[in-house]
Design a protein around this motif. Structure first.
Motif, PDB file in Angstrom:
ATOM      1  N   ALA A 225       0.819  -1.211   0.000  1.00 36.30           N
ATOM      2  CA  ALA A 225       0.000   0.000   0.000  1.00 36.30           C
ATOM      3  C   ALA A 225       0.853   1.261   0.000  1.00 36.30           C
ATOM      4  O   ALA A 225       0.451   2.291  -0.545  1.00 36.30           O
ATOM      5  CB  ALA A 225      -0.929  -0.006   1.222  1.00 36.30           C
ATOM      6  N   GLU A 226       2.036   1.190   0.591  1.00 38.82           N
ATOM      7  CA  GLU A 226       2.909   2.353   0.713  1.00 38.82           C
ATOM      8  C   GLU A 226       3.918   2.477  -0.423  1.00 38.82           C
ATOM      9  O   GLU A 226       4.615   3.492  -0.512  1.00 38.82           O
ATOM     10  CB  GLU A 226       3.696   2.279   2.019  1.00 38.82           C
ATOM     11  N   PRO A 333      15.794   5.302   7.436  1.00 39.96           N
ATOM     12  CA  PRO A 333      15.022   6.154   8.333  1.00 39.96           C
ATOM     13  C   PRO A 333      14.786   7.564   7.805  1.00 39.96           C
ATOM     14  O   PRO A 333      13.709   8.138   7.993  1.00 39.96           O
ATOM     15  CB  PRO A 333      15.867   6.182   9.613  1.00 39.96           C
ATOM     16  N   GLU A 334      15.781   8.150   7.138  1.00 33.46           N
ATOM     17  CA  GLU A 334      15.606   9.504   6.610  1.00 33.46           C
ATOM     18  C   GLU A 334      14.561   9.518   5.500  1.00 33.46           C
ATOM     19  O   GLU A 334      13.735  10.428   5.410  1.00 33.46           O
ATOM     20  CB  GLU A 334      16.948  10.032   6.113  1.00 33.46           C
ATOM     21  N   GLU A 335      14.598   8.512   4.659  1.00 35.78           N
ATOM     22  CA  GLU A 335      13.585   8.379   3.605  1.00 35.78           C
ATOM     23  C   GLU A 335      12.196   8.256   4.223  1.00 35.78           C
ATOM     24  O   GLU A 335      11.246   8.908   3.783  1.00 35.78           O
ATOM     25  CB  GLU A 335      13.897   7.153   2.751  1.00 35.78           C
ATOM     26  N   LEU A 336      12.076   7.426   5.261  1.00 40.17           N
ATOM     27  CA  LEU A 336      10.783   7.209   5.906  1.00 40.17           C
ATOM     28  C   LEU A 336      10.236   8.504   6.473  1.00 40.17           C
ATOM     29  O   LEU A 336       9.031   8.788   6.373  1.00 40.17           O
ATOM     30  CB  LEU A 336      10.933   6.157   7.007  1.00 40.17           C
ATOM     31  N   ALA A 337      11.103   9.321   7.061  1.00 42.06           N
ATOM     32  CA  ALA A 337      10.655  10.593   7.638  1.00 42.06           C
ATOM     33  C   ALA A 337      10.057  11.501   6.571  1.00 42.06           C
ATOM     34  O   ALA A 337       8.996  12.110   6.768  1.00 42.06           O
ATOM     35  CB  ALA A 337      11.823  11.288   8.337  1.00 42.06           C
ATOM     36  N   VAL A 338      10.710  11.594   5.428  1.00 42.15           N
ATOM     37  CA  VAL A 338      10.200  12.428   4.335  1.00 42.15           C
ATOM     38  C   VAL A 338       8.880  11.865   3.812  1.00 42.15           C
ATOM     39  O   VAL A 338       7.909  12.603   3.589  1.00 42.15           O
ATOM     40  CB  VAL A 338      11.246  12.527   3.204  1.00 42.15           C
ATOM     41  N   ARG A 339       8.811  10.566   3.640  1.00 42.55           N
ATOM     42  CA  ARG A 339       7.591   9.945   3.135  1.00 42.55           C
ATOM     43  C   ARG A 339       6.425  10.101   4.098  1.00 42.55           C
ATOM     44  O   ARG A 339       5.280  10.272   3.670  1.00 42.55           O
ATOM     45  CB  ARG A 339       7.853   8.466   2.845  1.00 42.55           C
ATOM     46  N   ALA A 340       6.704  10.035   5.398  1.00 40.38           N
ATOM     47  CA  ALA A 340       5.641  10.220   6.388  1.00 40.38           C
ATOM     48  C   ALA A 340       5.051  11.617   6.295  1.00 40.38           C
ATOM     49  O   ALA A 340       3.856  11.827   6.529  1.00 40.38           O
ATOM     50  CB  ALA A 340       6.189   9.979   7.799  1.00 40.38           C
ATOM     51  N   LEU A 341       5.887  12.575   5.927  1.00 43.52           N
ATOM     52  CA  LEU A 341       5.423  13.955   5.808  1.00 43.52           C
ATOM     53  C   LEU A 341       4.648  14.198   4.519  1.00 43.52           C
ATOM     54  O   LEU A 341       3.560  14.779   4.543  1.00 43.52           O
ATOM     55  CB  LEU A 341       6.619  14.911   5.870  1.00 43.52           C
ATOM     56  N   VAL A 342       5.187  13.754   3.382  1.00 46.23           N
ATOM     57  CA  VAL A 342       4.612  14.167   2.087  1.00 46.23           C
ATOM     58  C   VAL A 342       3.628  13.170   1.502  1.00 46.23           C
ATOM     59  O   VAL A 342       2.841  13.522   0.612  1.00 46.23           O
ATOM     60  CB  VAL A 342       5.741  14.435   1.060  1.00 46.23           C
ATOM     61  N   GLY A 343       3.633  11.907   1.940  1.00 45.19           N
ATOM     62  CA  GLY A 343       2.733  10.908   1.375  1.00 45.19           C
ATOM     63  C   GLY A 343       3.341  10.247   0.147  1.00 45.19           C
ATOM     64  O   GLY A 343       4.289  10.767  -0.462  1.00 45.19           O
ATOM     65  N   PRO A 344       2.785   9.094  -0.272  1.00 41.88           N
ATOM     66  CA  PRO A 344       3.395   8.311  -1.363  1.00 41.88           C
ATOM     67  C   PRO A 344       3.395   8.991  -2.722  1.00 41.88           C
ATOM     68  O   PRO A 344       4.356   8.860  -3.483  1.00 41.88           O
ATOM     69  CB  PRO A 344       2.566   7.016  -1.378  1.00 41.88           C
ATOM     70  N   ARG A 345       2.328   9.731  -3.047  1.00 41.69           N
ATOM     71  CA  ARG A 345       2.285  10.361  -4.372  1.00 41.69           C
ATOM     72  C   ARG A 345       3.375  11.419  -4.514  1.00 41.69           C
ATOM     73  O   ARG A 345       4.104  11.447  -5.520  1.00 41.69           O
ATOM     74  CB  ARG A 345       0.911  10.987  -4.616  1.00 41.69           C
ATOM     75  N   GLU A 346       3.486  12.304  -3.519  1.00 45.48           N
ATOM     76  CA  GLU A 346       4.517  13.335  -3.572  1.00 45.48           C
ATOM     77  C   GLU A 346       5.901  12.718  -3.462  1.00 45.48           C
ATOM     78  O   GLU A 346       6.857  13.201  -4.077  1.00 45.48           O
ATOM     79  CB  GLU A 346       4.298  14.351  -2.442  1.00 45.48           C
ATOM     80  N   ALA A 347       6.036  11.630  -2.691  1.00 46.46           N
ATOM     81  CA  ALA A 347       7.323  10.944  -2.590  1.00 46.46           C
ATOM     82  C   ALA A 347       7.755  10.429  -3.958  1.00 46.46           C
ATOM     83  O   ALA A 347       8.938  10.499  -4.317  1.00 46.46           O
ATOM     84  CB  ALA A 347       7.242   9.803  -1.587  1.00 46.46           C
ATOM     85  N   GLY A 348       6.812   9.914  -4.735  1.00 47.45           N
ATOM     86  CA  GLY A 348       7.132   9.454  -6.080  1.00 47.45           C
ATOM     87  C   GLY A 348       7.626  10.584  -6.964  1.00 47.45           C
ATOM     88  O   GLY A 348       8.545  10.406  -7.768  1.00 47.45           O
TER      89      GLY A 348
END
Length: 477
Positions: A225-226, A333-348
Motif C-alpha cells: 500500500a505504501e 530512516p531519513e527516507e521514511l521521515a520524508v515519506r511520512a510527511l509528504v505521502g506516497p504520491r509526492e514521494a514518487g
C-alpha cells in the motif's frame, strides 16, 4: 537470566530464547542456540552467554548443527533506548567496521573507554569482539552461498587482512574458509559459477530468521500500500508475494528482494523470510541485512508482546486471531521521515525529480530515494510548504538523527521543534524510522496494559480494520 531458566530453555530446546542468550558446553568446546537439537548436556557442563561474541571470547566455537550465528537478533537491543541498546544497533549497522570504536563512541557521546567498559560489563564482550563475531557470520554466509574468491570475501565481510580473516574463521568455526565452504549443507542455495571470474551478479541468497509466528501477509499488505514507484514494488499473488526495493548504502547501492511466506499460527518455533541482495559493493552486506531486519521487524519477541497485549480485553481477540503481528520499521530512516510527511504520491514525484538513478535499472526499480541535502531546496516546491525544507535541513545538518544509534528522546524533541510537523507525522517517524515499540496515538489516552508495546497495539487495531488478504481460489491456505 538465572541458571534455572537458562537450563530449562536448553533442556526443552525452547526456540523462544534463540538469540536472547547462547549456551556453551565445557566438555565439547562448542556454543549453541537454546533450540539446538543435539543431545542435552549435563547441567554442570553448561555456561551461559549474552552474545555469541562473549562465547567466542571464552574459547568456544560455533555449533555446525544449529548455527547459533544465524539466530534472530536479541529483541532487547531494538527495545532498549540506553547506551548499550544504541551501541548494539550501530554495531549491527556496521559502524565499528566503517568508523572503528572511536567513531562508535563519538556517535554515542561517550568516550571509547566508557563504551568498552559498559558493553563488556553487560555483554561479556566489547565493541571490537561484537563486530568481529558479526564479520565472521557475514563471511560464512558469503562462503556458503556464493562462489566469490576467498580473498574477496575477506574484505567484503569487513576484515582488514586475509590473515585476520583466516584466523577468525578458524577460531569461530574450527575450520578453514575453504573447509567451511565445502561443508555447506547439501541442496543449499549456493549458486554455481558459469564463468572463470565469479561475480556477485546473481546476488546473495539469504534466510532472514525470526522467532515465533510471523504475520507476513499484514507486513506485505502495508508495504504494498505504501510502495513508491521507482524505488519499491510488490509483485505476485497473496501468500507468495515478493517485495523489492532499492537501497542507498555506505559504499554503494543495492536492490533487495524479500519473499512472503504464508503465516502458520501453529509454527511457534519460528522461521525465516527468503531474501536476495544485489549489491554494487559487497562490503555493504552486513548493513543491508540489518536494514531489512529492521524494515520487517524480524528481531521482535512476539511471545512477550502478545502475552502483554493479550491481557487487554479489547486486544485479546485480535492477538488470538493474528499472533506474531509485527510493527514494520524502515530500510532508510531519513527516507521514511520524508515519506511520512509528504505521502506516497509526492514521494514518487521527489524520486523522479531528485532521486539518484541506478547505474543499471532493474525492471520498475530505477532510482534510490533522494538524500536530504538534495531535498532542502525542493522543500518549497511541494504542498508541504517549508516543512519539508526544514525537515531535510535538520536531517542533512545533523540536528535530527534517525540512524540506528539515535537517542530517541533527543530525536523526539528535535521532531517536535520542526515547524509544521504535526503530531501524527511525528508518531509515525518515531514508530517506523526510530523503531520505537512504545509510541501511542497522539493525544489519546491508552490503557496501561498496552505499555511498553503501544506501537504493536496500534498495529493490531489497524490490521483488524483492514480486510484480510486472501489467496486466490484453489490455492492452499
Amino acid at each position: 537470566m538465572d541458571e534455572e531458566t537458562g537450563y530449562g530453555a536448553v533442556r526443552s530446546r525452547d526456540a523462544r530464547f534463540d538469540g536472547a542468550f547462547f549456551f556453551a558446553v565445557r566438555t565439547t568446546g562448542i556454543y549453541c542456540r537454546p533450540s539446538c537439537p543435539a543431545v542435552t548436556p549435563k547441567r554442570q557442563n553448561v555456561r551461559y552467554y549474552a552474545t555469541a561474541a562473549a562465547a567466542q571470547g571464552s574459547g568456544f566455537r560455533a555449533c555446525r548443527r544449529c548455527r547459533p550465528d544465524a539466530a534472530p537478533g536479541s529483541a532487547e537491543w531494538n527495545v532498549r533506548a540506553d547506551v548499550v541498546g544504541r551501541a548494539m544497533r550501530m554495531i549491527g549497522d556496521g559502524v565499528v567496521d566503517r568508523e572503528g570504536v572511536a567513531g562508535l563512541a563519538v556517535r554515542l557521546g561517550y568516550s571509547a573507554r566508557q563504551v568498552q567498559r559498559q558493553l563488556t560489563a553487560e555483554l561479556g564482550a566489547g565493541p571490537v569482539a561484537l563486530a568481529r563475531a558479526q564479520r565472521a557470520h557475514t563471511a560464512r554466509v558469503l562462503l556458503q552461498t556464493t562462489e566469490l574468491p576467498v580473498t574477496e570475501i575477506a574484505f567484503a565481510a569487513g576484515f582488514a587482512s586475509v590473515r585476520q580473516f583466516n584466523d577468525t574463521i578458524r577460531t569461530v568455526y574450527a575450520a578453514t574458509p575453504t573447509g567451511l565452504r565445502t561443508a555447506a549443507p547439501r541442496g543449499g542455495t549456493r549458486p554455481v559459477s558459469t564463468s572463470s571470474a565469479p561475480t556477485p551478479s546473481a546476488g546473495v541468497p539469504l534466510r532472514l530468521a525470526h522467532r515465533g509466528p510471523y504475520q507476513a501477509a499484514a507486513v506485505f499488505d502495508l508495504l504494498g500500500a505504501e510502495a513508491v514507484p521507482g524505488i519499491e514494488e510488490v509483485t505476485g499473488d497473496p501468500g507468495s508475494r515478493t517485495y523489492r526495493r532499492t537501497l542507498r548504502l555506505p559504499y554503494g547501492t543495492g536492490i533487495a528482494a524479500v519473499g512472503e511466506r504464508p503465516a502458520d499460527a501453529s509454527a511457534h518455533s519460528g522461521g525465516w523470510l527468503d531474501a536476495r541482495l544485489h549489491l554494487t559493493d559487497l562490503r555493504d552486506l552486513t548493513t543491508a541485512v540489518q536494514r531489512l531486519r529492521r524494515l520487517f521487524d524480524l528481531d521482535a519477541d512476539p511471545y512477550a508482546i502478545d502475552e502483554r497485549l493479550g491481557t487487554d480485553p479489547r486486544l485479546a481477540p485480535l492477538v488470538a486471531a493474528r499472533p506474531g503481528l509485527r510493527s514494520p520499521g524502515a530500510a532508510d530512516p531519513e527516507e521514511l521521515a520524508v515519506r511520512a510527511l509528504v505521502g506516497p504520491r509526492e514521494a514518487g514525484r521527489l524520486v523522479r525529480a531528485y532521486g539518484k538513478a541506478l547505474d543499471s535499472p532493474c525492471g520498475t526499480l530505477t532510482h534510490v530515494f533522494p538524500e536530504p541535502a538534495s531535498l532542502v531546496e525542493a522543500g518549497n516546491d511541494g504542498g508541504t510548504g517549508g516543512t519539508l525544507a526544514a525537515l531535510a535541513a535538520a536531517l542533512d545538518g545533523g540536528g535530527l538523527r534517525l540512524d540506528p544509534g539515535a537517542d530517541r528522546e533527543a530525536a523526539r524533541a528535535a521532531l517536535n521543534a520542526l515547524p509544521g510537523l504535526d503530531a501524527h507525522v511525528v508518531a509515525v517517524i518515531r514508530t517506523r524510522a526510530l523503531g520505537d515499540p512504545d509510541v501511542g496515538p497522539p493525544g489519546a489516552p491508552v490503557p496501561d496494559t498496552w505499555r511498553p508495546w503501544r506501537s504493536y497495539a496500534l498495529r493490531y487495531l489497524e490490521a483488524a480494520a483492514r480486510p484480510e488478504t486472501t489467496q486466490p481460489e484453489g490455492e492452499d491456505k
